[in-house]
Motif scaffolding. Structure first.
Motif, PDB file in Angstrom:
ATOM      1  N   ILE A   1       2.496   2.648   2.815  1.00 16.44           N
ATOM      2  CA  ILE A   1       1.479   1.701   3.271  1.00 16.44           C
ATOM      3  C   ILE A   1       1.081   0.777   2.130  1.00 16.44           C
ATOM      4  O   ILE A   1       0.815   1.217   1.022  1.00 16.44           O
ATOM      5  N   GLU A   2       1.060  -0.524   2.404  1.00 14.25           N
ATOM      6  CA  GLU A   2       0.732  -1.506   1.376  1.00 14.25           C
ATOM      7  C   GLU A   2       0.286  -2.791   2.052  1.00 14.25           C
ATOM      8  O   GLU A   2       0.990  -3.308   2.935  1.00 14.25           O
ATOM      9  N   PRO A   3      -0.822  -3.422   1.684  1.00 14.00           N
ATOM     10  CA  PRO A   3      -1.830  -2.868   0.773  1.00 14.00           C
ATOM     11  C   PRO A   3      -2.651  -1.768   1.445  1.00 14.00           C
ATOM     12  O   PRO A   3      -2.847  -1.788   2.658  1.00 14.00           O
ATOM     13  N   VAL A   4      -3.147  -0.853   0.654  1.00 13.58           N
ATOM     14  CA  VAL A   4      -3.809   0.334   1.183  1.00 13.58           C
ATOM     15  C   VAL A   4      -5.061  -0.015   1.980  1.00 13.58           C
ATOM     16  O   VAL A   4      -5.260   0.486   3.092  1.00 13.58           O
ATOM     17  N   ASN A   5      -5.931  -0.858   1.444  1.00 12.53           N
ATOM     18  CA  ASN A   5      -7.184  -1.171   2.126  1.00 12.53           C
ATOM     19  C   ASN A   5      -6.933  -1.756   3.509  1.00 12.53           C
ATOM     20  O   ASN A   5      -7.564  -1.358   4.493  1.00 12.53           O
ATOM     21  N   ASP A   6      -6.004  -2.709   3.616  1.00 13.30           N
ATOM     22  CA  ASP A   6      -5.736  -3.346   4.904  1.00 13.30           C
ATOM     23  C   ASP A   6      -5.244  -2.331   5.925  1.00 13.30           C
ATOM     24  O   ASP A   6      -5.647  -2.353   7.099  1.00 13.30           O
ATOM     25  N   PHE A   7      -4.354  -1.430   5.497  1.00 13.94           N
ATOM     26  CA  PHE A   7      -3.860  -0.401   6.405  1.00 13.94           C
ATOM     27  C   PHE A   7      -4.990   0.494   6.896  1.00 13.94           C
ATOM     28  O   PHE A   7      -5.080   0.816   8.082  1.00 13.94           O
ATOM     29  N   LEU A   8      -5.873   0.899   5.999  1.00 11.73           N
ATOM     30  CA  LEU A   8      -6.935   1.832   6.355  1.00 11.73           C
ATOM     31  C   LEU A   8      -7.979   1.192   7.263  1.00 11.73           C
ATOM     32  O   LEU A   8      -8.494   1.843   8.184  1.00 11.73           O
ATOM     33  N   VAL A   9      -8.279  -0.072   7.040  1.00 12.60           N
ATOM     34  CA  VAL A   9      -9.215  -0.767   7.923  1.00 12.60           C
ATOM     35  C   VAL A   9      -8.623  -0.903   9.323  1.00 12.60           C
ATOM     36  O   VAL A   9      -9.313  -0.698  10.332  1.00 12.60           O
ATOM     37  N   LYS A  10      -7.330  -1.207   9.391  1.00 13.56           N
ATOM     38  CA  LYS A  10      -6.665  -1.292  10.697  1.00 13.56           C
ATOM     39  C   LYS A  10      -6.648   0.075  11.386  1.00 13.56           C
ATOM     40  O   LYS A  10      -6.773   0.157  12.619  1.00 13.56           O
ATOM     41  N   LEU A  11      -6.493   1.123  10.607  1.00 12.56           N
ATOM     42  CA  LEU A  11      -6.503   2.473  11.175  1.00 12.56           C
ATOM     43  C   LEU A  11      -7.859   2.787  11.804  1.00 12.56           C
ATOM     44  O   LEU A  11      -7.932   3.352  12.902  1.00 12.56           O
ATOM     45  N   ILE A  12      -8.941   2.417  11.135  1.00 12.93           N
ATOM     46  CA  ILE A  12     -10.281   2.630  11.701  1.00 12.93           C
ATOM     47  C   ILE A  12     -10.436   1.830  12.987  1.00 12.93           C
ATOM     48  O   ILE A  12     -10.954   2.340  13.993  1.00 12.93           O
ATOM     49  N   GLU A  13      -9.971   0.588  12.969  1.00 12.92           N
ATOM     50  CA  GLU A  13     -10.083  -0.255  14.164  1.00 12.92           C
ATOM     51  C   GLU A  13      -9.319   0.353  15.331  1.00 12.92           C
ATOM     52  O   GLU A  13      -9.807   0.387  16.465  1.00 12.92           O
ATOM     53  N   ARG A  14      -8.129   0.873  15.073  1.00 13.85           N
ATOM     54  CA  ARG A  14      -7.348   1.516  16.133  1.00 13.85           C
ATOM     55  C   ARG A  14      -8.047   2.779  16.631  1.00 13.85           C
ATOM     56  O   ARG A  14      -8.038   3.081  17.836  1.00 13.85           O
ATOM     57  N   ALA A  15      -8.651   3.524  15.709  1.00 18.79           N
ATOM     58  CA  ALA A  15      -9.351   4.760  16.101  1.00 18.79           C
ATOM     59  C   ALA A  15     -10.531   4.442  17.005  1.00 18.79           C
ATOM     60  O   ALA A  15     -10.803   5.191  17.962  1.00 18.79           O
ATOM     61  N   VAL A  16     -11.242   3.357  16.746  1.00 16.49           N
ATOM     62  CA  VAL A  16     -12.364   2.963  17.608  1.00 16.49           C
ATOM     63  C   VAL A  16     -11.866   2.740  19.034  1.00 16.49           C
ATOM     64  O   VAL A  16     -12.479   3.202  20.008  1.00 16.49           O
ATOM     65  N   ARG A  17     -10.729   2.061  19.176  1.00 15.11           N
ATOM     66  CA  ARG A  17     -10.196   1.780  20.518  1.00 15.11           C
ATOM     67  C   ARG A  17      -9.598   3.027  21.168  1.00 15.11           C
ATOM     68  O   ARG A  17      -9.777   3.271  22.358  1.00 15.11           O
TER      69      ARG A  17
END
Length: 329
Positions: free
Chosen positions: A256-272
């Motif tokens: 995963i690169e960049p790490v922050n962008d991946f993790l923010v997207k992961l949170i967004e997907r988890a919300v949905r």
């Protein structure tokens, strides 16, 4: 063409009913009865409540059976209640696994509508896992049931794209609507054609789509704060087993690169993915003590998480900036 007689088995909120409605609209299919789970206590007053498909069947004047267990005795009850020969069992969102004696009863077999493109995402919560893992598409599979869960021959499939704003609820709506159409098209063919189906590989290319529990939705409030500011690291997710698991899986597969962008997207997907149940939720400090906060809708702006809609314990859902008594924002 002879009408095929179908016993429908389902219990998943209103979604199972979407499939049953598609079947009764087809003149080549005769739904002769419904099997669902027994009434369960619901609401604060714990009133015994029938499933949605149960109430629908009664309006259709269809016989309904609600066995506690699926065994030879409950099968005899079914045969007695429906008082007709049964060509097919059709399962869509039914909570219980059918034993061998049930699978062998219908003349043309038992079929299950699964909400994924099998062999991907076998298991109870396929839509949630498809969103969580960032799949671009999903779909439905009609399979002939075997004793092994979600592993029978694939009789038909239909796929579609997952929309960027799809939640667990909107995706299941699409899956069951699409699945109803597919099932209604295929069932009459089983009477005149010998559809062997496509044999599935024993192993799935994806992780098992296990049932998600309440604790899976927890995320530390400090992680949310950091996501809003930017600069997330993998270490920020040590208190969330589900998201940690997804992070580890992504790293092992592709990095995963960049790490922050991946993790923010992961949170967004988890919300949905968790919307409706169990929700992505956290615990915040308020002037009235600690309160649980559900995160209902977010968006990403410049690599940072923006909280749009939330619901704090004891309050109505609202925009985040309208929440009262919050100390740590």
């Amino acid at each position: 063409m002879k009408r095929v007689s179908v016993v429908f088995l389902g219990s998943f909120q209103h979604y199972s009913t979407l499939v049953a409605e598609a079947l009764v609209k087809n003149d080549s299919i005769k739904v002769v009865g419904v099997v669902t789970t027994p009434p369960q206590p619901a609401g604060r007053k714990k009133v015994l409540t029938k499933t949605h498909i149960h109430e629908w069947a009664e309006r259709q004047r269809l016989p309904v059976v609600t066995p506690q267990t699926l065994d030879s005795a409950s099968l005899r009850q079914l045969v007695s209640s429906f008082n007709t020969k049964v060509d097919l069992f059709v399962v869509a969102g039914y909570r219980n696994k059918l034993p061998k004696i049930w699978l062998e009863y219908p003349r043309l077999g038992a079929y299950n509508l699964h909400q994924s493109l099998l062999p991907k995402y076998r298991g109870t919560n396929p839509a949630e896992w498809a969103i969580l893992t960032g799949e671009a598409e999903t779909g439905v599979s009609l399979i002939r049931m075997t004793e092994r869960f979600d592993a029978g021959p694939i009789i038909g499939q239909r796929s579609f794209a997952i929309a960027p704003n799809d939640t667990r609820e909107s995706l299941y709506e699409k899956l069951y609507q699409t699945g109803g159409e597919l099932t209604a098209e295929i069932l009459p063919l089983l009477e005149v054609q010998h559809l062997k189906g496509k044999v599935q590989p024993r192993l799935s290319p994806t992780r098992y789509a296990r049932r998600l529990a309440r604790h899976d939705g927890f995320i530390d409030w400090l992680t949310i704060v950091k996501a809003r500011r930017g600069g997330l690291t993998i270490q920020d997710f040590t208190n969330n087993q589900l998201l940690n698991y997804l992070i580890d899986d992504s790293i092992s597969q592709a990095g995963i690169e960049p790490v922050n962008d991946f993790l923010v997207k992961l949170i967004e997907r988890a919300v949905r993915a968790l919307y409706g149940y169990p929700y992505l939720w956290t615990v915040v400090e308020t002037k009235k003590g600690q309160k649980r906060l559900r995160i209902l809708a977010v968006q990403i702006e410049g690599g940072k998480l923006k909280l749009n809609r939330v619901q704090i314990e004891g309050q109505q859902a609202a925009r985040f900036n309208q929440i009262k008594n919050l100390i740590s924002a």
